[in-house]
Write a protein that holds these residues in place. Structure first.
Motif, mmCIF file in Angstrom:
data_model
loop_
_atom_site.group_PDB
_atom_site.id
_atom_site.type_symbol
_atom_site.label_atom_id
_atom_site.label_comp_id
_atom_site.label_asym_id
_atom_site.label_seq_id
_atom_site.Cartn_x
_atom_site.Cartn_y
_atom_site.Cartn_z
ATOM 1 N N LEU A 82 0.832 -1.211 0.000
ATOM 2 C CA LEU A 82 0.000 0.000 0.000
ATOM 3 C C LEU A 82 0.866 1.260 0.000
ATOM 4 O O LEU A 82 0.551 2.240 -0.682
ATOM 5 C CB LEU A 82 -0.931 -0.002 1.211
ATOM 6 C CG LEU A 82 -2.077 -1.009 1.173
ATOM 7 C CD1 LEU A 82 -2.752 -1.101 2.532
ATOM 8 C CD2 LEU A 82 -3.095 -0.616 0.107
ATOM 9 N N VAL A 83 1.956 1.239 0.764
ATOM 10 C CA VAL A 83 2.856 2.393 0.788
ATOM 11 C C VAL A 83 3.503 2.574 -0.591
ATOM 12 O O VAL A 83 3.594 3.697 -1.108
ATOM 13 C CB VAL A 83 3.924 2.231 1.884
ATOM 14 C CG1 VAL A 83 5.030 3.266 1.730
ATOM 15 C CG2 VAL A 83 3.275 2.348 3.262
ATOM 16 N N THR A 105 -0.353 9.636 -3.914
ATOM 17 C CA THR A 105 -1.489 9.856 -3.032
ATOM 18 C C THR A 105 -1.141 9.726 -1.550
ATOM 19 O O THR A 105 -2.024 9.819 -0.702
ATOM 20 C CB THR A 105 -2.613 8.863 -3.365
ATOM 21 O OG1 THR A 105 -2.105 7.521 -3.259
ATOM 22 C CG2 THR A 105 -3.136 9.093 -4.781
ATOM 23 N N LEU A 106 0.146 9.491 -1.255
ATOM 24 C CA LEU A 106 0.562 9.327 0.135
ATOM 25 C C LEU A 106 1.290 10.589 0.585
ATOM 26 O O LEU A 106 2.444 10.811 0.206
ATOM 27 C CB LEU A 106 1.469 8.100 0.268
ATOM 28 C CG LEU A 106 1.897 7.712 1.683
ATOM 29 C CD1 LEU A 106 0.697 7.401 2.551
ATOM 30 C CD2 LEU A 106 2.846 6.517 1.635
ATOM 31 N N PRO A 107 0.638 11.440 1.380
ATOM 32 C CA PRO A 107 1.265 12.713 1.765
ATOM 33 C C PRO A 107 2.624 12.555 2.423
ATOM 34 O O PRO A 107 3.501 13.405 2.239
ATOM 35 C CB PRO A 107 0.240 13.312 2.738
ATOM 36 C CG PRO A 107 -1.071 12.717 2.328
ATOM 37 C CD PRO A 107 -0.749 11.320 1.893
ATOM 38 N N ALA A 108 2.819 11.489 3.176
ATOM 39 C CA ALA A 108 4.091 11.308 3.883
ATOM 40 C C ALA A 108 5.276 11.236 2.930
ATOM 41 O O ALA A 108 6.399 11.612 3.293
ATOM 42 C CB ALA A 108 4.035 10.047 4.740
ATOM 43 N N LEU A 109 5.039 10.757 1.699
ATOM 44 C CA LEU A 109 6.132 10.602 0.735
ATOM 45 C C LEU A 109 6.025 11.584 -0.418
ATOM 46 O O LEU A 109 6.687 11.403 -1.453
ATOM 47 C CB LEU A 109 6.158 9.164 0.198
ATOM 48 C CG LEU A 109 6.471 8.074 1.237
ATOM 49 C CD1 LEU A 109 6.463 6.711 0.578
ATOM 50 C CD2 LEU A 109 7.803 8.342 1.919
ATOM 51 N N ARG A 110 5.210 12.588 -0.266
ATOM 52 C CA ARG A 110 5.077 13.576 -1.337
ATOM 53 C C ARG A 110 6.418 14.284 -1.551
ATOM 54 O O ARG A 110 7.070 14.724 -0.618
ATOM 55 C CB ARG A 110 3.982 14.580 -0.984
ATOM 56 C CG ARG A 110 3.525 15.432 -2.156
ATOM 57 C CD ARG A 110 2.168 16.039 -1.869
ATOM 58 N NE ARG A 110 1.108 15.026 -1.885
ATOM 59 C CZ ARG A 110 -0.017 15.122 -1.186
ATOM 60 N NH1 ARG A 110 -0.208 16.159 -0.397
ATOM 61 N NH2 ARG A 110 -0.929 14.183 -1.277
#
Length: 237
Positions: free
Chosen positions: A91-92, A100-105
């Motif tokens: 998923l990550v 779509t994953l803010p943590a890895l934007r």
């Protein structure tokens, strides 16, 4: 993450030897499914509960089924809970690819299973304009109070070591992050210090050292499991 085909429903008969589960399908057939979860699975292995299985893509695989979800009777009401510990990393990675994953934007590359520290592997090494970031992913599927997701559900010495290794990365001038993937609906996350005080202490040390921590609840159905939204981490310093 959409499954190649909708999951198959059954009823849990028993989970045993950690990685095996006997399930009765709708037609009465009893199958043995692979349980990709080494944890205690507190509250999730109640015989008779509805479960969802995925069929193996490889017809030659010894076990034709994998256990994906269970409809657990949790505080706040029954809900589907993902128990497959292989899904959070996928998923990550999917969130990175789709942006779509803010943590890895802002990350431009994501490399899995990278060696670091003395004897550890980090789940991902993200790279971008601000340099590399060590990213550790944790799977969470325990809820003992309504809305509160907790990790771990058993002693997690290896996970505690990961926290200290990530803290070492930050102290050496690098960047590190823990992403907790909560495979159910939840409103907040905390460490289960009563179950594993050593992990709870290591998690707090890592945060104090500057390791970034993020938690995301999931949306689950027989057709897919997907990251839904970020939830606050309420662990006290």
């Amino acid at each position: 993450m959409r499954f190649p085909a909708p999951l198959t429903e059954g009823r849990l008969l028993r989970r045993y030897k950690r990685f095996l589960a006997d399930v009765e399908l709708a037609d009465g057939a009893v199958v043995t499914a692979h349980c990709a979860n080494p944890g205690a699975m507190l509250g999730l292995v109640v015989p008779g509960r509805p479960v969802l299985l995925s069929a193996a893509a490889n017809p030659a695989r010894k076990l034709a089924w994998s256990w994906e979800m269970v409809e657990a009777d949790l505080p706040g009401g029954p809900q589907w809970v993902g128990i497959n510990t292989l899904r959070p990393n996928a998923l990550v990675a999917e969130g990175f690819r789709e942006g779509t994953l803010p943590a890895l934007r802002g990350a431009t590359a994501l490399k899995p299973e990278v060696r670091y520290a003395r004897a550890s592997r980090v789940d991902f090494l993200a790279d971008g304009p601000d340099g590399p970031c060590h990213v550790e992913v944790k799977n969470c599927h325990m809820m003992r109070r309504a809305g509160l997701a907790e990790f771990p559900d058993c002693t997690a010495a290896r996970s505690a070591r990961h926290m200290d290794d990530l803290a070492g990365v930050v102290r050496a001038g690098g960047r590190a992050m823990v992403i907790v993937v909560v495979q159910m609906r939840a409103e907040r996350f905390d460490v289960a210090g009563d179950i594993d005080p050593a992990f709870a202490a290591a998690f707090r040390r890592a945060r104090a050292a500057g390791v970034e921590t993020r938690a995301y609840a999931c949306r689950l159905s027989p057709e897919e499991v997907a990251l839904a939204h970020e939830i606050p981490i309420v662990t006290a310093p």
